[in-house]
Design a protein around this motif. Structure first.
Motif, PDB file in Angstrom:
ATOM      1  N   UNK A   1      -7.521  59.294  76.067  1.00  0.00           N
ATOM      2  CA  UNK A   1      -7.495  58.151  75.170  1.00  0.00           C
ATOM      3  C   UNK A   1      -6.068  57.885  74.691  1.00  0.00           C
ATOM      4  N   UNK A   2      -5.329  58.982  74.443  1.00  0.00           N
ATOM      5  CA  UNK A   2      -3.969  58.810  73.940  1.00  0.00           C
ATOM      6  C   UNK A   2      -3.005  58.394  75.030  1.00  0.00           C
ATOM      7  N   UNK A   3      -3.103  59.047  76.185  1.00  0.00           N
ATOM      8  CA  UNK A   3      -2.063  58.902  77.196  1.00  0.00           C
ATOM      9  C   UNK A   3      -2.356  57.841  78.247  1.00  0.00           C
ATOM     10  N   UNK A   4      -3.604  57.433  78.340  1.00  0.00           N
ATOM     11  CA  UNK A   4      -3.915  56.497  79.403  1.00  0.00           C
ATOM     12  C   UNK A   4      -3.991  57.198  80.736  1.00  0.00           C
ATOM     13  N   UNK A   5      -3.733  56.457  81.782  1.00  0.00           N
ATOM     14  CA  UNK A   5      -4.001  56.960  83.123  1.00  0.00           C
ATOM     15  C   UNK A   5      -3.036  58.043  83.575  1.00  0.00           C
TER      16      UNK A   5
ATOM     17  N   UNK B   1     -12.399  55.141  73.191  1.00  0.00           N
ATOM     18  CA  UNK B   1     -12.899  55.945  74.301  1.00  0.00           C
ATOM     19  C   UNK B   1     -13.350  55.069  75.462  1.00  0.00           C
ATOM     20  N   UNK B   2     -14.171  54.082  75.152  1.00  0.00           N
ATOM     21  CA  UNK B   2     -14.658  53.214  76.212  1.00  0.00           C
ATOM     22  C   UNK B   2     -13.519  52.490  76.904  1.00  0.00           C
TER      23      UNK B   2
ATOM     24  N   UNK C   1     -10.487  51.740  81.672  1.00  0.00           N
ATOM     25  CA  UNK C   1      -9.175  51.511  82.286  1.00  0.00           C
ATOM     26  C   UNK C   1      -8.939  52.437  83.452  1.00  0.00           C
ATOM     27  N   UNK C   2      -9.191  53.697  83.267  1.00  0.00           N
ATOM     28  CA  UNK C   2      -8.939  54.631  84.356  1.00  0.00           C
ATOM     29  C   UNK C   2      -9.900  54.366  85.510  1.00  0.00           C
ATOM     30  N   UNK C   3     -11.145  54.035  85.195  1.00  0.00           N
ATOM     31  CA  UNK C   3     -12.112  53.761  86.261  1.00  0.00           C
ATOM     32  C   UNK C   3     -11.705  52.526  87.047  1.00  0.00           C
ATOM     33  N   UNK C   4     -11.244  51.506  86.345  1.00  0.00           N
ATOM     34  CA  UNK C   4     -10.822  50.284  87.023  1.00  0.00           C
ATOM     35  C   UNK C   4      -9.574  50.544  87.847  1.00  0.00           C
TER      36      UNK C   4
ATOM     37  N   UNK D   1      -1.925  49.363  83.797  1.00  0.00           N
ATOM     38  CA  UNK D   1      -0.669  49.551  83.086  1.00  0.00           C
ATOM     39  C   UNK D   1      -0.793  49.283  81.593  1.00  0.00           C
ATOM     40  N   UNK D   2      -1.892  48.638  81.189  1.00  0.00           N
ATOM     41  CA  UNK D   2      -2.019  48.272  79.781  1.00  0.00           C
ATOM     42  C   UNK D   2      -2.089  49.510  78.900  1.00  0.00           C
ATOM     43  N   UNK D   3      -2.571  50.625  79.469  1.00  0.00           N
ATOM     44  CA  UNK D   3      -2.649  51.838  78.686  1.00  0.00           C
ATOM     45  C   UNK D   3      -1.286  52.361  78.288  1.00  0.00           C
ATOM     46  N   UNK D   4      -0.337  52.248  79.196  1.00  0.00           N
ATOM     47  CA  UNK D   4       0.977  52.851  78.981  1.00  0.00           C
ATOM     48  C   UNK D   4       1.975  51.839  78.442  1.00  0.00           C
TER      49      UNK D   4
END
Lengths: 230, 230
Positions: A30-34, A108-109, A114-117, B119-122
């Motif tokens: 959740x914090x770091x993203x992918x 969380x969602x 995001x990672x799933x996409x 990329x939106x996560x980062x």
DNA sequence: GCCGAACCGTAACGTACGGTACGCCCTTCG
DNA sequence: CGAAGGGCGTACCGTACGTTACGGTTCGGC
């Protein structure tokens, strides 16, 4: 439409320690993203990378385990359609809408989607299928019996429950999910969510409510609370 | 809500060669997904990596240029609200719906949204903002004048054009975009898109149409064609 | 024909990260 | 008490890829 194969009971053979590791990994995701790194997970969870690989196989396995772990935490509250009235149906729908908005707007969602996409592009569509199965399709499975009960009770009129569900979905979610996924700083207060849930429900009833008898618009006071589901 | 700053005129200082390179990169992005590599782009576009770096700065700059280039190709067809009738309004709305469904179900849009969401996560939310600006918000800018004209002509009733637009958006898109982004193999034929556009339009009119006079449901024959916009 | 600029192709460098190996501790069990 | 094993910490390996550097080629202008 997508797989019946992955209808996961997972969360079975998971020790407490493993659940703790997955929780830590989820928080980190959740914090770091992918760009979640195995080293970072190991450090955050205070375990060794070797353990991660022994338990989850590889990075993809870890990601899958995280998604399934989160999915297993969302538990279904069955809704029975006994003595269904317009008021109780309305409340049920509004609560579904509210719960759904809370889910899709949660950190969380958003991180999980995001990672799933992100991975859906590259062959490996496990994650996308799992997220879809435990998100959109799980919601449909829970809501359709309510819609059917509403039809049985003469409160709703439709021929295709799937189509009705998708309309309800659209009225509830609108542009919220895609905007959040793309990084729009949408602020969804509890009050706003409640209001949107009521609005979506009223619109849905306007489209699919049975036309029998005069059916004035409901007052906001007719709607009662909602319980978050994670 | 997001940025007025990035309201890009870009596509200005782009030579033909640069456009060709961006087109090649875009095609590769659609094929390869996010693991688009600079070497692969250089090879596909028959240019040197040094040139890529000279023109676009770094990988992020290249991705941004790709997204902006694609955005610049989608040109707006202004719709004027003169002599608006219920029939012409209906046709306009249905065409917007059809165009929008075609866009979000296109390979290009899916690939672009995937990379932007990834990329939106980062930190770097440039891509997400650009996609949002040229997708969701551009559609709103185009559609709202039509809605306003409909209200002026006494055909629609609403107080908040933004809310009305979002409802229309939800009725049109429903779960299509998120399912496609997550890798669901949704098959959208032209016929299905046309049908969905008509359905969404009728539902929208049922919710927001002025209640003056008897207004029977329109026949599918009342709807006329649609022009794809890319 | 000569010069410089732009550009192609490719080799090389640095780094980040997935994955593996090893040493050590701590608990458990014979 | 000693052996074994699960697990932590860390060093290490291989590779993929972003980024840079360099030699060769084309092309427009003088």
């Amino acid at each position: 439409m997508l797989q019946a194969s992955v209808d996961i009971d997972t969360s079975e053979a998971l020790t407490e320690r493993q659940k703790a590791v997955l929780d830590a990994a989820l928080r980190l995701l959740v914090e770091e993203g992918d760009q979640l790194t195995m080293t970072a997970v190991a450090r955050r969870a205070s375990c060794s990378k070797e353990t991660l690989y022994k338990w989850f196989g590889d990075r993809d396995g870890l990601l899958t385990a995280i998604v399934q772990w989160q999915a297993s935490k969302v538990r279904v509250v069955p809704v029975d359609g006994k003595g269904l009235t317009l008021a109780s149906l309305t409340v049920s729908l509004a609560r579904f809408a509210s719960d759904w908005l809370k889910v899709i707007s949660s950190d969380t969602s958003i991180a999980l989607n995001r990672v799933a996409i992100g991975r859906a592009g590259s062959g490996n569509d496990d994650l996308g299928a799992i997220v879809l199965e435990n998100g959109r399709f799980a919601l449909a499975r829970r809501l359709k019996p309510v819609l059917e009960a509403g039809r049985q009770a003469g409160l709703l009129e439709f021929t295709d429950a799937e189509a009705a569900f998708r309309t309800f979905f659209g009225l509830v979610a609108r542009d919220v999910q895609i905007r959040l996924l793309l990084g729009d700083q949408l602020k969804l207060t509890d009050a706003a969510i409640g209001g949107d849930a009521v609005r979506a429900t009223q619109q849905f009833l306007a489209l699919y409510g049975a036309k029998t008898g005069p059916q004035g618009p409901l007052e906001p006071d007719d709607f009662r609370s909602s319980r978050p589901e994670i």
